[in-house]
Design a protein around this motif. Structure first.
Motif, PDB file in Angstrom:
ATOM      1  N   VAL B 225      -7.186  41.241  -3.110  1.00  0.00           N
ATOM      2  CA  VAL B 225      -7.461  41.895  -1.826  1.00  0.00           C
ATOM      3  C   VAL B 225      -8.164  43.220  -2.061  1.00  0.00           C
ATOM      4  O   VAL B 225      -9.143  43.552  -1.403  1.00  0.00           O
ATOM      5  CB  VAL B 225      -6.147  42.123  -1.041  1.00  0.00           C
ATOM      6  CG1 VAL B 225      -6.408  42.961   0.200  1.00  0.00           C
ATOM      7  CG2 VAL B 225      -5.520  40.798  -0.670  1.00  0.00           C
ATOM      8  N   LEU B 226      -7.676  43.965  -3.047  1.00  0.00           N
ATOM      9  CA  LEU B 226      -8.256  45.269  -3.346  1.00  0.00           C
ATOM     10  C   LEU B 226      -9.731  45.126  -3.710  1.00  0.00           C
ATOM     11  O   LEU B 226     -10.579  45.892  -3.257  1.00  0.00           O
ATOM     12  CB  LEU B 226      -7.485  45.923  -4.494  1.00  0.00           C
ATOM     13  CG  LEU B 226      -7.847  47.370  -4.822  1.00  0.00           C
ATOM     14  CD1 LEU B 226      -7.425  48.289  -3.691  1.00  0.00           C
ATOM     15  CD2 LEU B 226      -7.184  47.816  -6.115  1.00  0.00           C
ATOM     16  N   LEU B 229     -11.640  44.337  -0.668  1.00  0.00           N
ATOM     17  CA  LEU B 229     -11.699  45.511   0.197  1.00  0.00           C
ATOM     18  C   LEU B 229     -12.880  46.403  -0.167  1.00  0.00           C
ATOM     19  O   LEU B 229     -13.494  47.037   0.693  1.00  0.00           O
ATOM     20  CB  LEU B 229     -10.396  46.298   0.013  1.00  0.00           C
ATOM     21  CG  LEU B 229      -9.809  47.043   1.180  1.00  0.00           C
ATOM     22  CD1 LEU B 229      -9.578  46.096   2.339  1.00  0.00           C
ATOM     23  CD2 LEU B 229      -8.490  47.674   0.765  1.00  0.00           C
ATOM     24  N   ILE B 237      -9.471  38.214   4.205  1.00  0.00           N
ATOM     25  CA  ILE B 237      -8.383  39.174   3.961  1.00  0.00           C
ATOM     26  C   ILE B 237      -7.289  38.987   5.008  1.00  0.00           C
ATOM     27  O   ILE B 237      -6.097  39.056   4.712  1.00  0.00           O
ATOM     28  CB  ILE B 237      -8.913  40.618   3.978  1.00  0.00           C
ATOM     29  CG1 ILE B 237      -9.711  40.865   2.716  1.00  0.00           C
ATOM     30  CG2 ILE B 237      -7.754  41.611   4.067  1.00  0.00           C
ATOM     31  CD1 ILE B 237     -10.075  42.288   2.485  1.00  0.00           C
ATOM     32  N   ILE B 240      -5.233  36.013   3.941  1.00  0.00           N
ATOM     33  CA  ILE B 240      -4.338  36.350   2.842  1.00  0.00           C
ATOM     34  C   ILE B 240      -3.212  37.235   3.351  1.00  0.00           C
ATOM     35  O   ILE B 240      -2.032  37.053   3.025  1.00  0.00           O
ATOM     36  CB  ILE B 240      -5.099  37.092   1.721  1.00  0.00           C
ATOM     37  CG1 ILE B 240      -6.210  36.194   1.181  1.00  0.00           C
ATOM     38  CG2 ILE B 240      -4.159  37.498   0.609  1.00  0.00           C
ATOM     39  CD1 ILE B 240      -7.205  36.936   0.324  1.00  0.00           C
TER      40      ILE B 240
END
Lengths: 295, 273, 372
Positions: B225-226, B229, B237, B240
């Protein structure tokens, strides 16, 4: 252990003693051992690294103060130190104020059963996908996002709210609110009800009860809530990057940048140690104040 | 507030404050769930339609599935070790008086106060030296450090409600230490142990800073995710997020239900007595 | 004691510089009911815990039926205890609680159940056998705690303030049952309490402890009628003390020179002329009159207060020198005494009712601390 005047005992006593010691060690030692190896040693290594040097992009053991000299001499380090510290403190105060009415409601308005459910719901987000929640805020705050659409619908300009302190604060609050709520609510719920009734019996009005009885009694918990909000905000770096948009160069961002761009391990270590030092001093002063006794 | 007393401000004020805080806490979660079903690429209030295509995309993404498997492995092993260590430390503190007891307690409560960035940095340096940087084992070792204090706290709280004489009473009736532990302490602490397992699982499952620093190429879900991002707007996202929310919220709410039900008596004594 | 069964010899226990028990020795006969009492912090509970193996003695020995047991771990001592908190296992039923000790001794299921049920019946709690212990009344819980220990058929049962969790009415009822049970079983009971009435009504012998030391061991009557030290006299209560010096004699009787004049003694226990001594007189042996000249030993006093205590009344008197005396009168005697608070009255007693305490040495209650 218990006495130095242990006369000679038979082997039965000796065996029993050793058995006790081994049994006790089985429970006492595992966690400290793990923490020493994977927490204390790495942090110790970080201290050592701050005295090492980087030769040809390779970290080399050394005993030099050059990283310390370099970092402490940086103007922008001090600028970002004070910015980090000030912004986190501001967030901590704002989060505490924001949380207080809610904590009060949970402690004094809600029935005990409701209070437990509310507390559960308040703490649950602390353990759930912080990153995704930050991403959600981005969606809310961005130009053409949820908030600006609403503002536009009411005839406002609807600019992006990203890269503002408000955005950064939302990020900090997202992280710290659950912890602050828990600490405040427990502190308030534990205020002695008889004391409140006694104050009323002696003529205290509701306002006086809140400011002279409830707040002083709950001070340690409220202050610890403030401290944790500060600790969490100070260490946070995702919302500073993605909500603050790099407008707010904070220390954690500086640390990652130093390592990722240029292998400046010793300098990153120095910045880290400065952060830890400032955290410890702040925590120490706050805890002293929280538990200070009158007279 | 005792029933005969008034609040300093009207009840509505405090309740409104409560509502505002819960809005702040749950709005991002609900919006992620909502937009995960949006047919649009760019999330906005004027959703053009309902779709599960982003779910399909995530669930067929091999990298994502691998990240999920990494996350489950790391969280599972972390929870096992952290719960075992946390229970042992809580029991030791409850049962014995030993040299350095306060120091051990302080050491155990320290990790959550150290910024994760710094822990990540220190652990990466350490793991590189001992040659396990970039492995899932390194991530587990680090996650146990940050998760075990939670396990210890949960177990210790539960043990505080166990009459200290019960275990000695069992020994007085002839039970050996291990059997007094198994028959008296464990049955009492079992709900807390379960709660500790779920909470430490959630802590590990959601942790991204240390995983990012020390996991190398072995991405976990939050690290994935990071990375996303940092790139473009990506509706996956939300998917998730929705999936992680359901997992962690379920775990945490079960754990809390267990913990709060036990400590319910202590928290509400003043009103129910 | 000829048939010593349980012997505690020179037990001592300190925690850092705090001396919990300085010296504790006691020989207990088979089937004896011993009560240990004293103010809080006197070391009575620590002594009991050393006996059970819950504390390790710094010095001293414990033998049970001739075997050293002080080296044995708790679980091998065979000295089950009834705890102040009862310490019933909350997640077990009544029967499971009672079976616990047998299970630990490897007694097989059916046998275990039979023996547990025996005791449940004996203590009249069969009805509750399958109930959670949390859902029992105080008296029922007390019986479970007793059954749980007695089912092991111990030679010695330890009881640590076992009745303190009960209300007054129930406690008195249980006292009677305990005494009856102990007589029937012939088991040695070692019973720690701070309650005078429990100790005096239950025990064959009472041990009074103070500041880690044994002050007096004796039958309840002994201790009640003849406290040996100032501490015991004050602890037992209802005793007036007069300080003085032994001086002169007349026939078999000697005199004690107090600040309120000379009084006669019939027991002088061989004290030398001029020795400091404390005279003790029980409250029920002191007469009070408004006119002088009624008794052998007489002291003029002021009536300070009256304390109504049911059938009797305690009169608190002050002598001119500041000694305070207590006299216990029957209600009807008080009615005949024409004196109001502040009036001058005369306290008198027979020489045989006064006795000298063994030593005038300071034995203040409270914990002793060893110089570091």
């Amino acid at each position: 252990m218990t006495s130095s005047a242990f006369p000679a005992r038979t082997s039965g006593r000796r065996f029993h003693f050793l058995f006790n010691r081994a049994w006790q060690a089985l429970w006492v030692l595992p966690l400290p051992a793990w923490l020493l190896l994977f927490f204390a040693v790495p942090l110790g290594l970080l201290v050592a690294i701050s005295f090492w040097s980087v030769v040809n992009y390779r970290l080399t053991p050394d005993a030099t103060l050059s990283a310390w000299r370099y970092v402490l001499g940086l103007d922008f380090l001090w600028a970002s130190f004070w910015r980090s510290y000030g912004l986190s403190m501001a967030s901590a105060v704002a989060i505490s104020l924001l949380a207080f009415p809610a904590s009060y409601a949970m402690a004094f308005v809600a029935a005990p059963r409701q209070r437990l459910i509310l507390l559960g719901l308040a703490i649950a987000p602390f353990f759930t996908s912080y990153l995704v929640r930050i991403y959600s805020w981005q969606v809310f705050l961005t130009e053409g996002g949820v908030i600006s659409s609403v503002i536009q619908a009411f005839g406002g300009k609807g600019e992006s709210l990203l890269n503002t302190y408000f955005a950064l604060f939302l990020g900090h609050a997202t992280l710290a609110l659950p912890v602050v709520l828990i600490m405040q609510t427990i502190a308030l719920a534990n205020v002695d009800r008889t004391g409140i009734s006694a104050a009323a019996n002696l003529g205290a009005r509701p306002g006086a009860i809140l400011f002279r009885i409830i707040l002083p009694a709950a001070r340690p918990g409220l202050t610890l809530g403030l401290l944790f909000a500060f600790l969490l905000s100070y260490a946070e770096f995702v919302s500073a990057s993605y909500l603050g948009g790099g407008t707010f160069q904070t220390l954690p961002i500086l640390v990652t940048d130093l390592v990722r761009a240029g292998q400046q391990w010793p300098r990153a270590a120095v910045v880290s140690l400065l952060m830890i030092a400032s955290l410890l001093i702040t925590a120490f002063v706050t805890v002293l104040w929280a538990y200070r006794e009158k007279g | 507030m005792p029933p005969h007393l008034k609040h300093a401000l009207p009840k509505a004020f405090w309740v409104a404050g409560l509502a505002l805080v819960f809005l702040l806490l749950y709005a991002p979660i609900l919006s992620a769930v909502l937009f995960s079903f949006s047919a649009d690429r760019f999330p906005s209030l004027s959703m053009s339609g309902f779709s599960t295509k982003w779910y399909a995309q995530v669930l067929t993404d091999r990298a994502m599935l691998e990240a999920l498997s990494n996350s489950l492995t790391v969280a599972g092993i972390t929870a096992l070790i952290a719960t075992a260590l946390g229970f042992a430390a809580a029991y030791a503190d409850y049962r014995f008086r030993f040299f350095g007891q306060k120091a051990v307690l302080a050491l155990a409560l320290l990790p959550p106060t150290v910024p994760l960035v710094i822990l990540g940095l220190a652990m990466l340096a350490f793991f590189s030296r001992i040659g396990i940087a970039g492995t899932l084992a390194a991530v587990v070792a680090a996650h146990v450090v940050i998760a075990a204090p939670f396990a210890m706290a949960v177990c210790r709280l539960r043990l505080a409600q166990l009459d200290e004489t019960l275990e000695t009473a069992a020994q007085n009736l002839g039970a050996l230490p291990h059997s007094a532990l198994a028959r008296i302490v464990l049955p009492h602490t079992l709900p807390a142990i379960l709660a500790a397992f779920l909470i430490t699982f959630a802590v590990s499952f959601d942790e991204y800073v240390i995983s990012w620093f020390t996991g190398g190429l072995n991405q976990t879900i939050p690290v994935a995710v990071l990375t996303t991002l940092q790139g473009q707007v990506d509706p996956t996202i939300h998917v998730i997020g929705t999936l992680s929310f359901s997992v962690t919220l379920t775990l945490v709410l079960i754990a809390l239900a267990v913990v709060l039900r036990q400590s319910g008596g202590a928290m509400s004594k003043e009103e129910t007595s | 004691m000829t048939n010593t069964h349980l012997k505690l010899a020179g037990l001592a226990k300190s925690y850092g510089t705090f001396i919990a028990v300085e010296e504790f020795s006691l020989d207990i006969a088979q089937g004896e009911f011993i009560a240990i009492m004293g103010p809080s912090g006197c070391g009575k509970t620590t002594s009991l815990r050393m006996l059970a193996g819950l504390e390790t003695a710094d010095r001293g020995e414990i033998t049970l039926a001739g075997n050293r047991i002080d080296q044995l771990p708790v679980w091998e001592r065979e000295t089950p205890m009834v705890w102040q908190s009862l310490a019933l296992f909350p997640f077990m039923t009544v029967r499971e609680n009672v079976e616990f000790g047998l299970k630990m001794r490897g007694v097989a299921g059916p046998e275990r159940r039979r023996r547990a049920d025996d005791w449940l019946e004996r203590l009249g709690i069969t009805t509750y056998a399958d109930r959670n212990v949390a859902r029992l009344s105080g008296g029922q819980r007390q019986r479970v705690a007793l059954a749980r220990s007695l089912v092991l058929e111990p030679k010695v049962l330890l009881l640590d303030e076992p009745l303190s969790a009960l209300d007054a009415h129930m406690a008195i009822k249980m006292q009677g049952e305990l005494k009856k049970l102990q007589r029937e079983l012939g088991i040695t009971f070692v019973y720690v309490t701070h309650s005078h009435s429990e100790a005096f009504s239950l025990a064959d012998r009472v041990v009074i402890m103070n500041a880690g030391r044994v002050e007096q061991i004796g039958s309840p009557q002994d201790i009640f009628l003849r406290p040996r030290s100032k501490f015991v006299a004050q602890f037992v209560g209802g005793i007036s003390l007069l300080e003085g010096k032994v001086s002169g004699s007349e026939g078999s009787k000697r005199f004690l020179d107090t600040r309120d004049g000379k009084v006669r003694l019939s027991h002088s226990s061989g004290l030398a002329e001029g020795a400091a001594a404390d005279l003790a007189v029980r409250a029920d042996r002191i007469s009070v009159t408004v006119e002088p000249g009624w008794g052998e030993n007489e002291i003029a006093c002021t009536l300070v207060s009256e304390e109504f205590a049911g059938a009797v009344v305690n009169l608190h008197l002050a002598t001119a020198s500041g000694h305070s005396l207590v006299a216990q009168l029957q209600q009807r005697d008080l009615e005949q005494l024409d004196a109001s608070i502040g009036a001058r009255v005369y306290a008198s007693w027979h020489s045989d009712d006064g006795f000298l305490l063994e030593s005038a040495q300071q034995s203040e209650p409270g914990p002793k601390v060893r110089a570091a």
